[in-house]
Scaffold this active site. Structure first.
Site, PDB file in Angstrom:
ATOM      1  N   LYS A  73       0.862  -1.183   0.000  1.00 45.71           N
ATOM      2  CA  LYS A  73       0.000   0.000   0.000  1.00 45.71           C
ATOM      3  C   LYS A  73       0.899   1.234   0.000  1.00 45.71           C
ATOM      4  O   LYS A  73       1.963   1.230   0.640  1.00 45.71           O
ATOM      5  CB  LYS A  73      -0.881  -0.029   1.254  1.00 45.71           C
ATOM      6  CG  LYS A  73      -1.892   1.099   1.335  1.00 45.71           C
ATOM      7  CD  LYS A  73      -2.803   0.920   2.546  1.00 45.71           C
ATOM      8  CE  LYS A  73      -3.870   1.993   2.648  1.00 45.71           C
ATOM      9  NZ  LYS A  73      -4.763   1.788   3.804  1.00 45.71           N
ATOM     10  N   SER A 148      -9.674   1.770   2.680  1.00 44.97           N
ATOM     11  CA  SER A 148      -8.832   2.575   1.839  1.00 44.97           C
ATOM     12  C   SER A 148      -7.806   1.783   1.040  1.00 44.97           C
ATOM     13  O   SER A 148      -7.281   2.291   0.053  1.00 44.97           O
ATOM     14  CB  SER A 148      -8.095   3.609   2.694  1.00 44.97           C
ATOM     15  OG  SER A 148      -7.242   2.973   3.615  1.00 44.97           O
ATOM     16  N   SER A 172      -9.885  -0.754   6.731  1.00 42.63           N
ATOM     17  CA  SER A 172      -9.285  -0.591   5.404  1.00 42.63           C
ATOM     18  C   SER A 172      -8.637  -1.822   4.811  1.00 42.63           C
ATOM     19  O   SER A 172      -8.277  -1.812   3.638  1.00 42.63           O
ATOM     20  CB  SER A 172      -8.251   0.524   5.436  1.00 42.63           C
ATOM     21  OG  SER A 172      -8.902   1.746   5.316  1.00 42.63           O
TER      22      SER A 172
END
Ligand code: GLN
Length: 471
Positions: A73, A148, A172
């Site tokens: 990420k 996210s 997330s």
């Protein structure tokens, strides 16, 4: 396409080279470019690492993750590589060091393939808040992948890497895992070092894996977990062997009544929950409904506390120390104001303002202190339940993935997190298992929340459920 580490290992055993493997993944990434999952592919360093790992394999010295190709990420630092938290404000910034998790993966000979799109500073539930455009769901590109860590979820679901890392502050990892049919684990707070993770809300954030198999998630946790001198909140508790699953004997499963009766939950998701409960009972395990009448307080408490922490964490992005600086600015204060107004997106600004407000002199007690008190109540009640039960069973999300641009109201978007913020408020480990398929064709996850530092048991129970119900 290699979806799991088992598939990678069998390819390597039958003569595929590590470089060929990396090239196959690069090909997959290229074919799925339209999904916007990768912000950058680290082609060169991945290939260099592939050759190194090959050499180690040839001499029988390879680590436990030799050949596993991993995406990060875009809020996890990797030395000498760019990282931006999907924000304009970190434009051009390059990491000076690697996150502890990245160090540990590399030590075991994993290959880092690139950085993955996410909501800006990990704030969002649909990946539509990225400064670099939304990620599209690989199962239907008109739909969001969740957020996210949307890029991390899609990259794994579409076979662009064997596994990926995300961060989970309020769901997330688990929510996008639910929307893409992957496994997503949020470990116990303090199980994994946060050193090198760009902070959103420090007392909630945890790094965790996305995978296509439970074994891979367990192995990754084993490699990444444990004490770290660089993070004082990480636990020194010994790390278990997570990937050797044992069948649990007699289970005691708690189901929060309100998660089954909540009006916002999709009918088919509710039905699947009921079916699972029946199957588990039929195997002789106990399943009991427990009351947890705090559901409506979870999301507000989460947003009071996380925005407060975010407003403080994000104050370091001032146009001076990192990344973007407004060209128009004259003087110090103007530099701060303009750089932050131009560099941060709307959602991030909204949260900084909310967080600054709840921390302000006049409102601190009414919001922040109160939020902390509610957090304590939630923690105590959860602990009480988990003293009598092995695990809490609940849906991961109230619905399957929704269409891009469909949820416009931020409050509606915040309600996405109704079942996931619980584990972050209390610190407990939680995993989303891909155990549901809706008649609309999209997957959904079933969530298990375990005892603090009870990841071993959480994996054992997950393994039983998957075998029983098929993943
Ligand atoms: N969707 C939640 C939020 O917007 C969770 C984000 C996260 O876990 N990083 O804050």
């Amino acid at each position: 396409m290699y979806k799991t580490f088992a598939e990678v290992k069998s390819a390597l055993a039958s003569g595929t080279s590590v470089l060929e493997l990396v090239e196959a993944y690069l090909q997959q990434i290229k074919q799925h470019e339209h999904l916007n999952a990768f912000l950058e592919v680290f082609e060169e360093s991945a290939k260099t690492q592939a050759l190194l790992v090959q050499e180690k394999m040839n001499t029988g010295q390879a680590g436990r993750l030799a050949g596993m190709v991993i995406g990060l990420k875009d809020n996890i630092c990797y030395k000498g590589h760019k990282v931006s938290a999907s924000s304009k404000i970190l434009q051009g910034f390059e990491s000076l060091y690697s996150a502890t998790v990245v160090e540990r993966l590399l030590q075991e000979d994993a290959i880092i393939i690139g950085r993955l799109n996410c909501d800006e500073f990990a704030m969002g539930s649909s990946n539509e808040n990225s400064a670099f455009g939304p990620v599209k769901n690989n199962l239907n590109d008109q739909y969001v992948p969740g957020g996210s860590s949307g890029g991390s979820a899609v990259a794994v679901s579409a076979g662009m890497c064997t596994a990926s890392l995300g961060s989970d502050t309020g769901g997330s990892i688990r929510q996008p895992a639910s929307f893409t049919g992957t496994f997503g684990l949020k470990p116990t707070y303090g199980r994994i070092s946060r050193y090198g993770l760009i902070a959103y809300a420090s007392s909630f954030d945890q790094i965790g894996p996305f995978t296509n198999s439970l074994e891979d998630a367990a192995l990754l946790l084993e490699v990444m977990a444990g004490n770290d001198a660089y993070d004082s909140t990480v636990s020194s508790k010994p790390v278990d062997v997570y990937h050797a699953f044992q069948s649990p004997e007699k289970l005691r499963v708690a189901v929060i009544k309100e998660t089954l009766t909540h009006e916002g939950v999709d009918k088919e998701i509710k039905q699947r929950m009921l079916d699972i409960i029946e199957s588990v009972k039929m195997d002789g395990h106990e399943v009991e409904e427990v009351s947890f009448p705090f559901l409506e307080y979870m999301v507000p408490t989460y947003y009071v506390l996380t925005t407060a922490e975010a407003s403080s964490n994000l104050s370091r992005f001032d146009g001076v120390h990192f990344g973007y600086r407004s060209k128009e600015a004259i003087g110090v204060e103007d530099t701060y104001k303009r750089s932050r107004s131009e560099g941060f997106g709307d959602e991030v600004q909204r949260r900084i303002m909310a967080g600054t407000f709840v921390l302000s002199n006049e409102y601190y007690d009414a919001y922040y202190t109160k939020g902390q008190k509610v957090r304590r109540v939630l923690k105590d009640r959860t602990e009480e339940i988990l003293a009598n039960f092995d695990v809490l069973l609940m849906p991961t999300t109230p619905s399957t993935a929704f269409e891009l641009n469909a949820v416009k109201d931020p409050i509606q978007m915040y309600l996405q997190d109704i079942f996931t913020v619980h584990a972050n408020l209390t610190g407990n480990p939680a995993i989303s298992l891909p155990l549901g398929v809706h008649s609309n064709g999209l997957p959904f996850g079933i969530q298990l929340m375990g005892k603090n530092f009870g990841e071993k048991q959480l994996f054992d129970i997950s393994s039983y459920l998957i075998k029983r119900l098929g993943a």
